[in-house]
Design an enzyme around this catalytic site. Structure first.
Site, PDB file in Angstrom:
ATOM      1  N   ASP A  48     110.476  12.116 -28.588  1.00 33.39           N
ATOM      2  CA  ASP A  48     111.333  12.375 -27.443  1.00 33.39           C
ATOM      3  C   ASP A  48     112.494  11.644 -27.318  1.00 33.39           C
ATOM      4  OD1 ASP A  48     111.371  14.723 -25.073  1.00 33.39           O
ATOM      5  OD2 ASP A  48     111.997  12.708 -24.287  1.00 33.39           O
ATOM      6  N   TYR A  53     120.239   8.857 -23.933  1.00 32.49           N
ATOM      7  CA  TYR A  53     119.638   7.562 -24.388  1.00 32.49           C
ATOM      8  C   TYR A  53     120.412   6.754 -25.320  1.00 32.49           C
ATOM      9  CZ  TYR A  53     115.630  10.319 -22.332  1.00 32.49           C
ATOM     10  OH  TYR A  53     114.746  11.051 -21.721  1.00 32.49           O
ATOM     11  N   LYS A  78     118.348  16.226 -26.196  1.00 29.52           N
ATOM     12  CA  LYS A  78     118.622  16.939 -25.039  1.00 29.52           C
ATOM     13  C   LYS A  78     120.201  16.909 -24.956  1.00 29.52           C
ATOM     14  CE  LYS A  78     114.441  15.003 -23.049  1.00 29.52           C
ATOM     15  NZ  LYS A  78     114.490  13.529 -23.251  1.00 29.52           N
ATOM     16  N   HIS A 111     119.455  19.006 -20.245  1.00 29.92           N
ATOM     17  CA  HIS A 111     118.682  17.913 -19.796  1.00 29.92           C
ATOM     18  C   HIS A 111     118.392  18.034 -18.230  1.00 29.92           C
ATOM     19  CE1 HIS A 111     117.999  13.327 -20.667  1.00 29.92           C
ATOM     20  NE2 HIS A 111     117.188  13.713 -19.727  1.00 29.92           N
ATOM     21  N   LEU A 193     103.131   8.171 -16.913  1.00 31.21           N
ATOM     22  CA  LEU A 193     102.514   7.018 -16.068  1.00 31.21           C
ATOM     23  C   LEU A 193     103.369   6.463 -14.939  1.00 31.21           C
ATOM     24  CD1 LEU A 193     101.960   4.575 -19.388  1.00 31.21           C
ATOM     25  CD2 LEU A 193     100.183   6.089 -18.249  1.00 31.21           C
ATOM     26  N   LYS A 233     106.287   6.111 -23.160  1.00 28.37           N
ATOM     27  CA  LYS A 233     107.308   5.268 -23.671  1.00 28.37           C
ATOM     28  C   LYS A 233     106.619   3.853 -23.671  1.00 28.37           C
ATOM     29  CE  LYS A 233     110.282   1.724 -23.059  1.00 28.37           C
ATOM     30  NZ  LYS A 233     110.225   0.517 -22.440  1.00 28.37           N
TER      31      LYS A 233
HETATM   32  P1  NDP Z   1     106.409   6.423 -18.651  1.00 27.72           P
HETATM   33  O1  NDP Z   1     105.665   6.808 -17.462  1.00 27.72           O
HETATM   34  O2  NDP Z   1     106.156   6.645 -20.208  1.00 27.72           O
HETATM   35  O3  NDP Z   1     106.326   4.669 -18.456  1.00 27.72           O
HETATM   36  C1  NDP Z   1     106.696   3.651 -19.245  1.00 27.72           C
HETATM   37  C2  NDP Z   1     106.424   2.343 -18.894  1.00 27.72           C
HETATM   38  O4  NDP Z   1     105.039   2.017 -18.904  1.00 27.72           O
HETATM   39  C3  NDP Z   1     107.199   1.257 -19.556  1.00 27.72           C
HETATM   40  O5  NDP Z   1     107.689   0.296 -18.582  1.00 27.72           O
HETATM   41  C4  NDP Z   1     106.016   0.478 -20.470  1.00 27.72           C
HETATM   42  O6  NDP Z   1     106.117  -0.754 -20.729  1.00 27.72           O
HETATM   43  C5  NDP Z   1     104.643   0.994 -19.617  1.00 27.72           C
HETATM   44  N1  NDP Z   1     103.728   0.995 -20.334  1.00 27.72           N
HETATM   45  C6  NDP Z   1     103.601   2.142 -21.334  1.00 27.72           C
HETATM   46  N2  NDP Z   1     102.256   1.988 -21.913  1.00 27.72           N
HETATM   47  C7  NDP Z   1     101.775   1.167 -21.275  1.00 27.72           C
HETATM   48  C8  NDP Z   1     100.191   0.714 -21.647  1.00 27.72           C
HETATM   49  N3  NDP Z   1      99.329   1.203 -22.353  1.00 27.72           N
HETATM   50  N4  NDP Z   1     100.015  -0.440 -20.559  1.00 27.72           N
HETATM   51  C9  NDP Z   1     100.659  -0.695 -19.725  1.00 27.72           C
HETATM   52  N5  NDP Z   1     101.946  -0.319 -19.423  1.00 27.72           N
HETATM   53  C10 NDP Z   1     102.547   0.439 -20.329  1.00 27.72           C
HETATM   54  O7  NDP Z   1     107.979   6.413 -18.446  1.00 27.72           O
HETATM   55  P2  NDP Z   1     109.338   6.883 -18.931  1.00 27.72           P
HETATM   56  O8  NDP Z   1     110.353   7.230 -18.046  1.00 27.72           O
HETATM   57  O9  NDP Z   1     109.570   6.065 -20.218  1.00 27.72           O
HETATM   58  O10 NDP Z   1     108.849   8.483 -19.389  1.00 27.72           O
HETATM   59  C11 NDP Z   1     108.328   8.787 -20.873  1.00 27.72           C
HETATM   60  C12 NDP Z   1     109.496   9.506 -21.468  1.00 27.72           C
HETATM   61  O11 NDP Z   1     109.744  10.752 -20.863  1.00 27.72           O
HETATM   62  C13 NDP Z   1     110.779   8.920 -21.354  1.00 27.72           C
HETATM   63  O12 NDP Z   1     110.845   7.737 -22.487  1.00 27.72           O
HETATM   64  C14 NDP Z   1     111.526  10.114 -22.225  1.00 27.72           C
HETATM   65  O13 NDP Z   1     111.427  10.497 -23.251  1.00 27.72           O
HETATM   66  C15 NDP Z   1     111.076  10.983 -21.122  1.00 27.72           C
HETATM   67  N6  NDP Z   1     111.769  11.199 -19.816  1.00 27.72           N
HETATM   68  C16 NDP Z   1     112.516  12.299 -19.608  1.00 27.72           C
HETATM   69  C17 NDP Z   1     113.297  12.484 -18.323  1.00 27.72           C
HETATM   70  C18 NDP Z   1     113.844  13.885 -18.192  1.00 27.72           C
HETATM   71  O14 NDP Z   1     114.881  13.784 -17.284  1.00 27.72           O
HETATM   72  N7  NDP Z   1     113.709  14.826 -19.059  1.00 27.72           N
HETATM   73  C19 NDP Z   1     113.522  11.595 -17.516  1.00 27.72           C
HETATM   74  C20 NDP Z   1     112.619  10.399 -17.875  1.00 27.72           C
HETATM   75  C21 NDP Z   1     111.904  10.093 -18.917  1.00 27.72           C
HETATM   76  P3  NDP Z   1     106.439  -1.394 -22.267  1.00 27.72           P
HETATM   77  O15 NDP Z   1     107.758  -0.445 -22.647  1.00 27.72           O
HETATM   78  O16 NDP Z   1     107.202  -2.623 -21.638  1.00 27.72           O
HETATM   79  O17 NDP Z   1     105.392  -1.420 -23.007  1.00 27.72           O
END
Ligand code: NDP
Length: 280
Positions: A48, A53, A78, A111, A193, A233
Site C-alpha cells: 500500500d 508518501y 492513492k 485518498h 496498530l 507498516k
Molecule cells: P501502523 O498502525 O501500521 O503502525 C506502524 C508503527 O508500528 C511503526 O511505528 C512501526 O515501527 C510499529 N510497528 C509495526 N510492527 C510492529 C511490531 N511487530 N512490533 C512493534 N512495533 C511495530 O501505522 P501506519 O500509519 O503506518 O498504518 C499502516 C498503513 O496504513 C500505512 O503505512 C499506510 O499504508 C496506510 N495509511 C493510510 C492512511 C489513509 O489516509 N488512507 C493514513 C495512515 C496510514 P517501525 O517501523 O519502527 O518498526
C-alpha cells in the site's frame, strides 16, 4: 497463490486482494526499497502506497527487482489531495503508473474526500472513466464517511471496491464497517496498530501472554478475524516478518470480546468530515 497462508478477500469486481499487506506511509524514499524487499521476503504480496508518501518509484523498484511475478503482487496507490479535479485525474493516475513501472495498478483510491475542496463525485466519475478504459484494475476510496459514500452511491455507477479507513482497537468504527459491508465495499483498516499506540495496552499484553504471541500479532490477528484488510507498516525487517506470522493461531471468542471492549472511539488521524488539507 497464497503465501504464508494469507487468505484473499474478494472485491465487488471479482478481484482478489491479500488480506494482509505492507504499508509504506512515513517510510522515506531512500529506505523504501529495502523495507518493501523485506516485506516481500516475509511472504507479503500486497503493498500500500500513495502519491502523498513520495515513495511510489522505490516501491516499484523493489517489486520489479524481486523476481516475483507481477501477477502475484497487489499494489495500491492513492490520488493526492491536490489533484481533485476531473481534468487532471487521468494525468495523475498516469504519473503514478509510470513511477511504479508495473503496468496498470491493482487499486487506486481517492485518498481523502475533502468535502470543502472540490467535488469528490466529479473526481470519482473521472476515475470511473479510467477504470472503464482499463488504466487501473480496481477503484476505491479512503476516509469516506457514510454520507460521502451515500452521495457516490446515488450519483455514480461504479460502487467503490474498498473504503480504507482508520480502524484499531481504540477506534473500531463498527457502524461505518457495517455500512461498507451492506454495500459490498471491503473495509481496509489503516493504522491497524494505531501507529504503535496500542502496543503498551495491558489487556492486549495479557492476551499476548495467553497465546504466546506479541501484542502486535494479537492486534493484527483481531483485525483478520473481523474480516478487514490490513497493511501494517514496519521499517524493521524482524517486525515485518513477525507481522506476517498471524495465520497459525486463533483468538478465542472471549479474547476477541476483551479486545472489542477496548474501543474508546479515539481517532488518532484527521477527521474526514472536516479535513480539507491541500498541499501547496
Ligand atoms: P501502523 O498502525 O501500521 O503502525 C506502524 C508503527 O508500528 C511503526 O511505528 C512501526 O515501527 C510499529 N510497528 C509495526 N510492527 C510492529 C511490531 N511487530 N512490533 C512493534 N512495533 C511495530 O501505522 P501506519 O500509519 O503506518 O498504518 C499502516 C498503513 O496504513 C500505512 O503505512 C499506510 O499504508 C496506510 N495509511 C493510510 C492512511 C489513509 O489516509 N488512507 C493514513 C495512515 C496510514 P517501525 O517501523 O519502527 O518498526
Amino acid at each position: 497463490m497464497a503465501v504464508n497462508n494469507i487468505p484473499s478477500v474478494h472485491l465487488n469486481n471479482d478481484a482478489a486482494i491479500p488480506q494482509l499487506g505492507f504499508g509504506t506511509f512515513q517510510i522515506p524514499p531512500a529506505e523504501t526499497k529495502a523495507a518493501v524487499t523485506s516485506a516481500l521476503n516475509a511472504g507479503i504480496r500486497h503493498i500500500d502506497t500513495a502519491q502523498m508518501y513520495g515513495n511510489e518509484k522505490e516501491v516499484g523498484e523493489a517489486i520489479r527487482d524481486s523476481g516475483i511475478d507481477r501477477s502475484d503482487i497487489f499494489v495500491t496507490s492513492k490520488l493526492n489531495n491536490d489533484v481533485h479535479d476531473p481534468a487532471v485525474v487521468a494525468d495523475a493516475l498516469a504519473r503514478t503508473t509510470e513511477r511504479l513501472g508495473l503496468g496498470p495498478i491493482d487499486l487506486f483510491l481517492i485518498h481523502w474526500p475533502l468535502p470543502e475542496v472540490g467535488d469528490f463525485v466529479e473526481t470519482w466519475r473521472a476515475l470511473e472513466a479510467e477504470y472503464r478504459a482499463g488504466n487501473v484494475r480496481t477503484i476505491g476510496v479512503s476516509n469516506f464517511n457514510a454520507d460521502h459514500l451515500e452521495r457516490l452511491l446515488a450519483d455514480t455507477d461504479v460502487v467503490p471496491a474498498v473504503n480504507q479507513i482508520e480502524v484499531h482497537p481504540y477506534f473500531q468504527q463498527d457502524e461505518l464497517r457495517e455500512f461498507n459491508e451492506r454495500h459490498e465495499i471491503a473495509t481496509e483498516a489503516w493504522a491497524p496498530l494505531a501507529q504503535g499506540a496500542v502496543l503498551d495496552d495491558p489487556v492486549l499484553a495479557e492476551i499476548a501472554e495467553e497465546v504466546n504471541r506479541s501484542v502486535a500479532q494479537v492486534t493484527l490477528r483481531w483485525h483478520i478475524q473481523r474480516g478487514d484488510v490490513i497493511f501494517p507498516k514496519s521499517s524493521t525487517p524482524e517486525r515485518a516478518a513477525e507481522n506476517s506470522e498471524i495465520f497459525d493461531f486463533d483468538l478465542s471468542q472471549p479474547q476477541v470480546e476483551r479486545i472489542d471492549a477496548l474501543d474508546k472511539n479515539h481517532r488518532f488521524g484527521p477527521d474526514p468530515a472536516t479535513f480539507n488539507f491541500v498541499p501547496e
